[in-house]
Design a protein around this motif. Structure first.
Motif, PDB file in Angstrom:
ATOM      1  N   THR A 137       1.613  -1.559  -0.032  1.00  0.00           N
ATOM      2  CA  THR A 137      -0.162   0.109   0.238  1.00  0.00           C
ATOM      3  C   THR A 137       0.756   1.524   0.263  1.00  0.00           C
ATOM      4  OG1 THR A 137      -0.282  -0.126   2.256  1.00  0.00           O
ATOM      5  CG2 THR A 137      -1.674  -1.332   1.061  1.00  0.00           C
ATOM      6  N   ARG A 146       0.469   3.931  -3.604  1.00  0.00           N
ATOM      7  CA  ARG A 146       0.064   4.684  -2.687  1.00  0.00           C
ATOM      8  C   ARG A 146       1.542   6.037  -3.362  1.00  0.00           C
ATOM      9  NH1 ARG A 146      -2.856   5.716   1.969  1.00  0.00           N
ATOM     10  NH2 ARG A 146      -0.817   5.186   2.518  1.00  0.00           N
ATOM     11  N   SER A 160      -0.292  14.069  -3.739  1.00  0.00           N
ATOM     12  CA  SER A 160      -1.419  13.913  -4.851  1.00  0.00           C
ATOM     13  C   SER A 160      -0.977  15.136  -5.872  1.00  0.00           C
ATOM     14  CB  SER A 160      -2.709  13.605  -5.023  1.00  0.00           C
ATOM     15  OG  SER A 160      -2.966  14.427  -4.572  1.00  0.00           O
ATOM     16  N   TYR A 165      -5.170   1.780  -2.536  1.00  0.00           N
ATOM     17  CA  TYR A 165      -6.516   2.758  -1.331  1.00  0.00           C
ATOM     18  C   TYR A 165      -7.208   1.996  -0.519  1.00  0.00           C
ATOM     19  CZ  TYR A 165      -3.213   6.530  -3.764  1.00  0.00           C
ATOM     20  OH  TYR A 165      -2.324   7.301  -4.431  1.00  0.00           O
ATOM     21  N   GLN A 167     -12.979   7.649  -4.095  1.00  0.00           N
ATOM     22  CA  GLN A 167     -12.063   6.670  -3.954  1.00  0.00           C
ATOM     23  C   GLN A 167     -12.728   6.430  -5.826  1.00  0.00           C
ATOM     24  OE1 GLN A 167      -9.118   7.137  -2.544  1.00  0.00           O
ATOM     25  NE2 GLN A 167      -8.918   6.454  -4.242  1.00  0.00           N
TER      26      GLN A 167
END
Lengths: 219, 243
Positions: free
Chosen positions: A52, A56, B162, A102, A152
């Motif tokens: 993870t 990510r 992000s 996620y 998500q």
């Protein structure tokens, strides 16, 4: 623009199918990974933690390119001649891997927020650990995870546009072809953005209905 | 897997880090400058102030960044007025197009993050500030913004990370940042594993550094006394805020 109507419909179908397939597979992977992360076996928990954290921390585009071009090299080596990987398949694999990472973190957070008393109560009633997971933890965890899951899913719909970079004929690619051949990029990309906005709005409405249906009392 | 190639391509790709960081930092700054006033407008109870901002954030958060980038890079040239204006000098350059797209996109997310923080500031604090005679602007600057910023820091850190990852899209409009360089290198050598993994390692390094920085910042800011939240809810809220 009229001639592209049918192509946009086909692109829309591809985008929706890609999102639904990789979303469903990704959620299954996320559940497994969350269970693994919370597992008593340290090795499993650490491995899933690596998965993870790494996924990510790396751009989705890099993962897509790695799976598409890496897959092409691997399969070509296997067959001994040049074989190009199907863009849809590469899209499903890469988006599943990303979505799984996620959702795993979302599910883990949701499971941790269930009071331990619930699990102890399930045990003292004589439920098997599997039953405790299925009947006590999962139903409560899913409704807690719902708002984050909605976010998500909306990201997933938007991320499908990246698969057009490796040649999948989705909404984005249809727009790019139209923009090039009719020399009207603004018109075509605005049309594409309207379609994406419709899809994400639809996802938002569906998740709002689900949240209302499964609202957690007192929160 | 060729370890030597992995290492040499890591070094080659590292020359793309400055452009990745420049794109991130500049869009972050522009996004922040835009987002702070927009967030106050969005949190306002006056509909004519909040609705236009909602339309902006809804549109930008509901469509893929790739589409936004292509509308700006390929699309704006279709409008004659823009082509003949001074702005065209900037808008035909992929760098400025990326900067514009990333800033507007980041501002939309940041606005919604800050709006949540602004609305969560306890009304008693605002009333107390009014009672000691602060002006509305002073209250925003001295009371609401610092408290809101501290409470949304985890979500803002997510947004920053992000954004680092989103700059990889600059490669689709020919910019040679980390991803652009790696795609160029792969088309020359056709060794996708080593090169894309090297790119991934570089991004992972950047996101780790940023995560560490924000953890340290949170630690510093949280050292001051603040309202206690029940333990069970903290994790939940952080999950719910994630984008």
């Amino acid at each position: 623009m009229d001639g592209f109507m049918l192509q946009f419909v086909n692109g829309l179908k591809t985008t929706v199918l890609l999102a639904l397939v990789s979303g469903a597979l990704g959620m299954a992977l996320g559940l497994l990974a969350a269970a693994g992360r919370l597992s008593r076996w340290r090795a499993v928990s650490v491995m899933v933690g690596f998965y993870t954290t790494i996924i990510r921390g790396v751009p989705e585009l890099i993962i897509i390119l790695l799976i598409y071009f890496g897959g092409t090299v691997a399969i070509s080596a296997f067959f001994g001649r040049y074989v190009e990987v199907n863009a849809f398949l590469a899209g499903v694999v890469s988006l599943t891997v990303v979505f799984g990472a996620y959702t795993a973190e979302i599910f883990r957070g949701a499971v941790l927020s269930i009071p331990t008393g619930q699990i102890e109560a399930a045990r003292s009633l004589g439920l098997h650990p599997w039953q405790a997971w299925l009947l006590v933890i999962l139903p409560q965890m899913l409704r807690i995870a719902l708002p984050a899951l909605a976010n998500q899913w909306i990201s997933l719909v938007k991320e499908t546009s990246l698969i057009s970079i490796v040649g999948l004929t989705d909404i984005m690619r249809v727009a790019a072809i139209g923009a090039g051949s009719l020399r009207a990029p603004l018109t075509f990309y605005l049309a594409a953005s309207a379609l994406y906005l419709a899809l994400t709005s639809l996802a938002l409405v569906i998740f709002n209905l689900l949240e209302r249906r499964f609202a957690v009392p007192g929160r | 897997m060729d370890i030597t190639l992995l290492l040499t391509s890591t070094v080659t790709l590292a020359s793309g880090i400055p452009l990745t960081l420049l794109l991130t930092a500049a869009s972050l700054l522009a996004g922040l400058v835009l987002a702070v006033p927009l967030a106050f407008m969005r949190a306002s109870s006056r509909k004519w102030l909040s609705l236009p901002v909602l339309a902006y954030t809804y549109g930008f958060r509901g469509t893929p960044l790739l589409v936004q980038l292509f509308i700006i890079y390929y699309g704006l040239g279709q409008i004659g007025i823009i082509r003949s204006s001074v702005l065209w000098v900037l808008l035909r350059d992929p760098f400025w197009c990326c900067l514009l797209a990333f800033s507007l996109n980041s501002a939309a997310y940041t606005t919604e993050i800050f709006r949540g923080g602004i609305q969560a500031v306890a009304t008693g604090l605002v009333e107390a500030a009014q009672a000691v005679g602060m002006s509305p602007l002073q209250i925003k600057r001295r009371i609401i913004f610092p408290i809101a910023f501290r409470s949304v820091l985890p979500s803002y850190a997510n947004e920053v990370i992000s954004l680092v990852k989103a700059t990889s899209l600059a490669s689709t409009v020919t910019l040679l940042e980390i991803t652009g360089l790696s795609r160029k290198l792969v088309s020359e050598t056709f060794a996708p594993y080593e090169i894309f993994i090297a790119a991934g390692v570089l991004y992972l390094g950047l996101t780790f550094l940023l995560t560490g920085f924000f953890h340290a910042l949170e630690g510093r800011l949280n050292a001051a006394p603040r309202a206690k939240t029940p333990l069970g809810r903290v994790a939940l809220q952080q999950v719910a805020h994630e984008q």
